[in-house]
Design a protein around this motif. Sequence first.
Motif, mmCIF file in Angstrom:
data_model
loop_
_atom_site.group_PDB
_atom_site.id
_atom_site.type_symbol
_atom_site.label_atom_id
_atom_site.label_comp_id
_atom_site.label_asym_id
_atom_site.label_seq_id
_atom_site.Cartn_x
_atom_site.Cartn_y
_atom_site.Cartn_z
ATOM 1 N N SER A 52 1.421 -6.518 -11.009
ATOM 2 C CA SER A 52 1.623 -5.075 -11.167
ATOM 3 C C SER A 52 0.411 -4.357 -10.563
ATOM 4 O O SER A 52 -0.603 -4.996 -10.229
ATOM 5 N N ARG A 53 0.509 -3.051 -10.501
ATOM 6 C CA ARG A 53 -0.609 -2.288 -9.943
ATOM 7 C C ARG A 53 -1.920 -2.614 -10.677
ATOM 8 O O ARG A 53 -2.953 -2.855 -10.058
ATOM 9 N N ASN A 71 -4.770 2.702 -2.632
ATOM 10 C CA ASN A 71 -3.329 2.794 -2.938
ATOM 11 C C ASN A 71 -2.662 1.424 -3.065
ATOM 12 O O ASN A 71 -1.615 1.195 -2.463
ATOM 13 N N GLY A 72 -3.231 0.522 -3.832
ATOM 14 C CA GLY A 72 -2.578 -0.783 -4.021
ATOM 15 C C GLY A 72 -1.478 -0.662 -5.069
ATOM 16 O O GLY A 72 -1.748 -0.400 -6.235
ATOM 17 N N TYR A 73 -0.223 -0.836 -4.653
ATOM 18 C CA TYR A 73 0.900 -0.633 -5.579
ATOM 19 C C TYR A 73 1.311 -1.915 -6.305
ATOM 20 O O TYR A 73 2.067 -1.874 -7.257
ATOM 21 N N GLY A 74 0.876 -3.044 -5.828
ATOM 22 C CA GLY A 74 1.287 -4.321 -6.421
ATOM 23 C C GLY A 74 1.308 -5.366 -5.331
ATOM 24 O O GLY A 74 1.063 -5.060 -4.157
ATOM 25 N N ARG A 123 -9.435 -4.377 -5.173
ATOM 26 C CA ARG A 123 -9.248 -2.932 -5.224
ATOM 27 C C ARG A 123 -9.145 -2.389 -3.803
ATOM 28 O O ARG A 123 -10.142 -2.306 -3.095
ATOM 29 N N GLU A 143 -5.216 -4.619 -9.270
ATOM 30 C CA GLU A 143 -6.535 -3.973 -9.302
ATOM 31 C C GLU A 143 -7.611 -4.859 -9.906
ATOM 32 O O GLU A 143 -8.774 -4.765 -9.566
ATOM 33 N N ARG A 189 0.820 -1.220 0.000
ATOM 34 C CA ARG A 189 0.000 0.000 0.000
ATOM 35 C C ARG A 189 0.847 1.260 0.000
ATOM 36 O O ARG A 189 0.351 2.351 -0.168
ATOM 37 N N ILE A 199 7.095 -2.049 -1.707
ATOM 38 C CA ILE A 199 7.286 -2.797 -2.954
ATOM 39 C C ILE A 199 8.612 -3.562 -2.898
ATOM 40 O O ILE A 199 8.666 -4.756 -3.204
#
Length: 468
Positions: free
Chosen positions: A162-163, A174-177, A171, A167, A133, A138
């Motif tokens: 990946s982001r 701020n999910g970055y991966g 969802r 998604e 997040r 990461i």
Amino acid sequence: MSFNNVSFWFDTCPEQIKSRPALTQDIEVDVAIIGAGYTGLWTAYYLKQQQPELSIAIVEAETAGFGASGRNGGWLMGAMSGEGKYLEKLPEEDKRTGFDLLFGIIDEVHTVTTREDIDCDLHRGGAIYAAARYPEQIEFMQDYLRHQHQLGLTEEDYRWLSRGELEQKIRIRNGYGGVYTPHCGVINPAKLARGLARCVESKGVQIFEQSPVQTVDNRCLKTAQGSIKANVIVPATEGFSAELMDIKKYVLPVQSLIIATEPLDSAQWAEIGLDQRPAFSDAGRLTTYGQRSADGRMIFGARGGYIFGGKVRHQFSLQDPEFRLRETLLRDLFPSLQNTRITHGWGGTLGMARDMSPFALFDPATGIASAGGYGGEGVGASNLFGRTLADLILQRDSDLTRMPWAFQPSTHRQALKRWEPEPFRWLTYKAILQCFSWEDDLYSKQSAAAWRKKLAGMLCSKLSLLIE
Ligand SMILES: Cc1cc2nc3c(=O)[nH]c(=O)nc-3n(C[C@H](O)[C@H](O)[C@H](O)COP(=O)(O)OP(=O)(O)OC[C@H]3O[C@@H](n4cnc5c(N)ncnc54)[C@H](O)[C@@H]3O)c2cc1C
């Protein structure tokens, strides 16, 4: 005795939960098992499967599934805590066997529950292990993935999302991966424990409930009203081990707490995702875990505290302040759940081995066999360890007994590492939790200086090593 407030899962069991009769006489059996959680029940199951003529009794303090087995987050993992440490030292071929055994857990539980008609809502949707997040997480998650691949696992086993890919599955704010693995399923934990108890009983295993074991000595266990003499005694008490025998020095009782929401409607699920019902966690170090239950609720938990002196906590209520932290974390991950009602809150006690590596062992000289220390990852592992204990007790040479987590008498010392005495144990645990919260707090603040975030990350990584 009412078991209504044990967990949301207990409330979903179709049967009215009543205790079986207590042990009220002195009897003799081949194998006596203490504790009717997954470890005890799976051990009984595989012993009976291999040697149906064995007489087996299980003695349970409360009722089957009353411990962590009827309360957990329901992640059925094809993995276990400490697997890397155990397997990395092995030759390639044995390492592969180890991973095959771990990945095969889900198939095995599926096969047995289908064959034995145990409905535990098993669903195989994989897991999103730790969605990042904050950008700082990461690197931490990609290091974990690299480590898994260095152990010989492939993109088929663990891969980076990946982001955009994250998604599509879930969802979160701020999910970055994150890391995805297919080697996980979700279950209704209490239905599995209760179903297994019925199943072993139908095969001739005697189960005595409301019968806390008070002493174990010289192949004999005693409760308030009866006793059992047995060639083999299996303490399968995991997080409760602090209350029984010498095992308390080796397995730390740690609480974990969970909340369940009311069932979400289809619009809410469309916003959140989890269409394939993967289990999920975020990358915070507080060990969060969640699943979309079969009846459409969000089930969400996080690791909790350790009580000074290793006391086991038996009472949990949704009104307890610790549940607010879970609620805040949940609503922060999924802002669309801001007004969703939390209907259940419960907790349980899990057992942590000193180096986070679970163990299975048997000593023919004393007749004691045991397994535990799963560190919050025991739903699947207890199946593997139940099979392992059965082979150890029957003195069979198998892939299971050759694994480094199966200890022979000569290696018991390596299996059982002692926790530090109090107050160091309590202080260390507290300090680590404080530091993890500090790191999370810093990451969540955009204004926090980069050097402070880096320092927090480094410190937390070092502290994590203290419990490895
Ligand atoms: C809140 C929570 C969430 C978790 N989530 C997950 C998850 O999602 N995935 C995962 O893999 N793992 C998870 N775990 C861990 C997992 O549930 C445990 O590792 C597993 O259930 C251990 O099973 P067990 O049979 O060894 O112990 P338990 O299920 O704890 O069973 C021990 C039994 O022994 C009985 N007992 C204790 N003392 C005595 C005595 N003196 N005499 C007789 N009986 C006694 C207890 O009443 C209990 O029924 C979680 C644990 C908790 C607490």
